[in-house]
Enzyme design. Structure first.
Site, PDB file in Angstrom:
ATOM      1  N   HIS A   1       0.834  -1.205   0.000  1.00  0.00           N
ATOM      2  CA  HIS A   1       0.000   0.000   0.000  1.00  0.00           C
ATOM      3  C   HIS A   1       0.867   1.252   0.000  1.00  0.00           C
ATOM      4  O   HIS A   1       1.945   1.279   0.586  1.00  0.00           O
ATOM      5  CB  HIS A   1      -1.009  -0.006   1.147  1.00  0.00           C
TER       6      HIS A   1
ATOM      7  N   ASP B   1       5.842   3.020   6.843  1.00  0.00           N
ATOM      8  CA  ASP B   1       4.623   2.229   6.665  1.00  0.00           C
ATOM      9  C   ASP B   1       3.761   2.977   5.656  1.00  0.00           C
ATOM     10  O   ASP B   1       3.092   3.929   6.002  1.00  0.00           O
ATOM     11  CB  ASP B   1       3.906   2.070   8.004  1.00  0.00           C
TER      12      ASP B   1
ATOM     13  N   GLU C   1      -5.284   1.664   2.271  1.00  0.00           N
ATOM     14  CA  GLU C   1      -5.109   0.517   3.164  1.00  0.00           C
ATOM     15  C   GLU C   1      -5.349   0.921   4.612  1.00  0.00           C
ATOM     16  O   GLU C   1      -5.961   0.185   5.389  1.00  0.00           O
ATOM     17  CB  GLU C   1      -3.690  -0.060   3.020  1.00  0.00           C
ATOM     18  N   GLU C   2      -4.862   2.104   4.963  1.00  0.00           N
ATOM     19  CA  GLU C   2      -4.884   2.539   6.367  1.00  0.00           C
ATOM     20  C   GLU C   2      -6.300   2.769   6.896  1.00  0.00           C
ATOM     21  O   GLU C   2      -6.506   2.884   8.095  1.00  0.00           O
ATOM     22  CB  GLU C   2      -4.044   3.817   6.550  1.00  0.00           C
TER      23      GLU C   2
ATOM     24  N   ASP D   1       4.486  -5.271   3.436  1.00  0.00           N
ATOM     25  CA  ASP D   1       4.076  -4.163   4.305  1.00  0.00           C
ATOM     26  C   ASP D   1       5.153  -3.925   5.365  1.00  0.00           C
ATOM     27  O   ASP D   1       6.123  -4.683   5.476  1.00  0.00           O
ATOM     28  CB  ASP D   1       2.729  -4.514   4.979  1.00  0.00           C
TER      29      ASP D   1
ATOM     30  N   HIS E   1       3.241   4.189  12.893  1.00  0.00           N
ATOM     31  CA  HIS E   1       2.227   5.250  12.951  1.00  0.00           C
ATOM     32  C   HIS E   1       2.676   6.449  13.781  1.00  0.00           C
ATOM     33  O   HIS E   1       1.877   7.116  14.426  1.00  0.00           O
ATOM     34  CB  HIS E   1       0.872   4.724  13.437  1.00  0.00           C
TER      35      HIS E   1
END
Lengths: 362, 338
Positions: free
Chosen positions: B70, B173, B202-203, B225, B311
């Site tokens: 992603h 990420d 994706e998130e 990922d 994140h």
């Protein structure tokens, strides 16, 4: 400003159609569709579909418009020895809405959500809201045996609310979420349209977009427009940054919710439609909640979706309040959007042919 | 195996690219340009996925493999601008404002703003959850002039930093996954038709991978990922560590990989002398979930780069793990299919 077909909205809003038991609402919608010369089709989930081709020379652009038929309610889960009915909510209902409310089971049997009179409550009970399992419905039955003659487990109780005018511009109805969308969709299907229109009245939205999921496997369009009623939070003690939408400021274009991030190019197109036609427009400020758009956007190889909503106060209660002027502007905006999308230029820009091709089957 | 300096520059550019869920345009353009010399075909779908086709080389066996990473990152969306120009927002994906207090965010227009914790207000309940806003130091009119309005998104403004052994910054990420796909694309010689999918959204729930998988109907899919490295102080049970090699997926919240599939990847790693770790995470789903459940079901396997502080703007990964993940992916794609 009047709603052109306010009787229709009143009728639809007052019918009982808790998620999973939309039959009565579906029959009323199907009857209206036949009246306007269309052939309604019902699928296995209970979604009702009607198609309208444009007049000769119309655009081949295919718009799928949908509005959900179901509303939130209470599912009967248990009949007590005393003849009371316990329930589980179908869809999101605030427990504060429930006590002492009149309900209708199976479209006819009256009941009331029981509550301990204030005299009987202990001091701490007065201060906090009971959990769902502390509530029950009283249908006046003296025993389980008597109640079982009238109610089965799985029956749905619907909160009862009539139709009233509120001030000069507002109306109050039981299930404006989303019978307002259903009424608008019926109005649109009744008139000549500039492009191909598929109208779908979906089932089981309130419990997780279930009708739309099946619909998405069956029909794909160039663009999906979800017609919803959305929360207006222009109420006391809500700060400006928390008012998701406001009554009287026009229809609502969604930017993002828990199910969908809406395509910026469509938000731009709608903003432009509103500006050109001098229709007031507000963005939905807040990202909570999801609607059928979530299921429809990611179906198959994907399709473009947008949600246009009617702002509505006290949503998910039997006293939802909306503005007639907003409704009229909502309709104007959707008609305007369909006209724009039927122009050769926008039609080419947004048709399935120009994007989302199957990359694997060259 | 050494990698020239300029390749880390590509990762730096990838992490710098603006691309929160649903607004991946900038990242997509950069990736499309980097993929172009090695692509037989490039296209974009309705959700915003970039699909790069590389047809079989040599004796084609007619099998189709989807390779998915992603390209979107977490961020925020502006929901309200008050009369003083203070900006309210909603998170896009797993953006945790409390961990980014005092950090700068950047809008697509280039404007930056600082993330501030709101004063609770006199006499307010201090136990209430904290609230946050963005301050760009501009009036509403000036914000509009600077290209920022309701509906616009912002992401962390930090730039990637590098040590001899690690990279650190925002959006590793999953730009690290995009980097691995691009690096694989320029090396791989496969008898299978390969579809490199740089997935969107994706998130927010693996939405792009779902539609891409449907369109491609692949025979097999590899998901690449960034995953959680938890080799941090005072963590009693470390599952994944930096420098231990790529993670081979066993399960996450959205998928359980068939034992035969994960073993096939492990066998390739062992035969090539590539160290690896098993990835078992009980939080967070990935693109692997919806891809596995596409149409009648798709066999999936997953590779991931262990990354600390996921994140946050300080996501940190080991260069060695990234290169080894690439090498392992190349082997997976070149291997014969059963």
């Amino acid at each position: 400003m009047p709603i052109e077909n306010e009787r229709l909205l009143e009728t639809l809003s007052s019918l009982d159609g808790v998620a999973g038991q939309e039959k009565t609402v579906g029959e009323a919608i199907a009857a209206r569709l036949r009246e306007i010369g269309l052939q309604p089709e019902t699928d296995r989930m209970g979604n009702i579909t009607a198609r309208r081709e444009p007049a000769a020379g119309g655009s081949p652009f295919h718009a799928l418009l949908c509005a959900h038929m179901d509303e939130v309610g209470l599912l009967i889960t248990e009949i007590t020895a005393d003849g009371y009915l316990k329930f589980s909510p179908a869809g999101g209902i605030d427990n504060a809405v429930l006590p002492a409310k009149w309900v209708r089971i199976g479209g006819e049997l009256p009941g009331v959500v029981g509550i301990k009179a204030i005299h009987l409550q202990k001091m701490d009970e007065r201060k906090k809201l009971p959990e769902t399992d502390a509530f029950y419905i009283d249908i006046g039955a003296a025993s389980r045996e008597e109640a079982e003659k009238q109610v089965k487990l799985g029956d749905m109780a619907c909160l009862v609310g009539g139709w009233h005018e509120l001030g000069a511009d507002l109306v109050m109805g039981k299930a404006l979420d989303d019978r307002a969308g259903c009424a608008l969709l019926l109005e649109l299907l009744a008139a000549e349209q500039p492009c191909r229109l598929t109208g779908v009245f979906t089932a089981q939205e309130e419990i997780g977009l279930r009708g739309a999921q099946v619909l998405a496997n069956r029909i794909q369009a160039d663009l999906v427009v979800v017609l919803e009623a959305t929360a207006a939070a222009d109420v006391l003690e809500t700060e400006a940054e928390e008012t998701v939408t406001c009554l009287g400021r026009g229809p609502v274009c969604s930017l993002m919710d828990a199910g969908t991030i809406y395509p910026p190019e469509l938000i731009k197109l709608i903003t432009d439609c509103a500006r050109t036609a001098e229709i007031p427009l507000q963005y939905r400020r807040g990202a909570a909640g999801a609607n059928d758009a979530g299921a429809l956007q990611t179906a198959g190889a994907g399709q473009r979706v947008i949600t246009l909503s009617l702002p509505c106060r006290y949503i998910h209660t039997m006293r939802s309040v909306a503005s007639r002027t907003d409704y009229a502007n909502w309709k104007k905006l959707v008609i305007n959007l369909l006209e724009r999308l039927s122009s050769p230029e926008e039609s080419a820009r947004f048709s399935r042919e120009t994007s989302g091709k199957d990359a694997g089957k060259q | 195996m050494t990698t020239p300096e300029e390749n880390w520059r590509l990762l730096r550019e990838l992490t710098a690219a603006f691309g929160p869920s649903g607004r991946e345009d900038e990242a997509r353009r950069l990736i499309a340009a980097a993929a172009a010399p090695y692509a037989d075909e490039t296209r974009e779908d309705v959700l915003g996925d970039l699909i790069v086709t590389r047809r079989a080389r040599g004796a084609a066996d007619g099998r189709r493999i989807m390779v998915c990473a992603h390209m979107d990152e977490i961020g925020v969306m502006v929901t309200h601008i008050d009369e003083n120009g203070f900006i309210r927002f909603s998170p896009v994906g797993g953006f945790q404002a409390a961990r980014l207090e005092g950090q700068r965010l950047r809008f697509q227009s280039g404007l930056t703003a600082v993330l501030v914790r709101q004063h609770p207000g006199a006499g307010q309940d201090s136990a209430a959850p904290p609230r946050f806003y963005l301050d760009a130091g501009l009036s509403p009119a000036a914000l509009s002039e600077a290209g920022v309005g309701v509906g616009d998104m912002a992401v962390s403004a930090v730039e990637m930093t590098e040590t001899a052994g690690t990279v650190s910054g925002k959006a590793l990420d999953n730009r690290v996954g995009c980097f691995i796909l691009l690096e694989t694309l320029r090396r791989v010689q496969s008898r299978h038709d390969l579809y490199f999918v740089f997935s969107a959204q994706e998130e927010v729930g693996a939405r792009g991978a779902k539609t891409a998988a449907f369109a491609l109907a692949p025979d097999l899919a590899y998901i690449v990922d960034a995953t959680i490295a938890d080799d941090i102080p005072r963590n009693p049970v470390v599952r994944l560590r930096l420098g231990g090699g790529p993670a081979v997926k066993v399960m996450d919240r959205s998928v359980i990989i068939a034992p035969a599939r994960r073993e096939a990847v492990a066998a390739l790693a062992r035969s090539a002398g590539i160290p690896f770790q098993w990835e078992i995470i009980d939080q967070g789903g990935t693109d692997a979930g919806p891809v596995q459940l596409s149409r009648g079901g798709v066999p999936v396997a997953g590779l991931a780069v262990p990354t600390r502080y996921i994140h946050t703007p300080a996501e940190t990964a080991a260069k060695a793990d990234i290169l080894l993940a690439r090498d392992l992916l190349v082997r997976c794609l070149e291997a014969d299919m059963d």
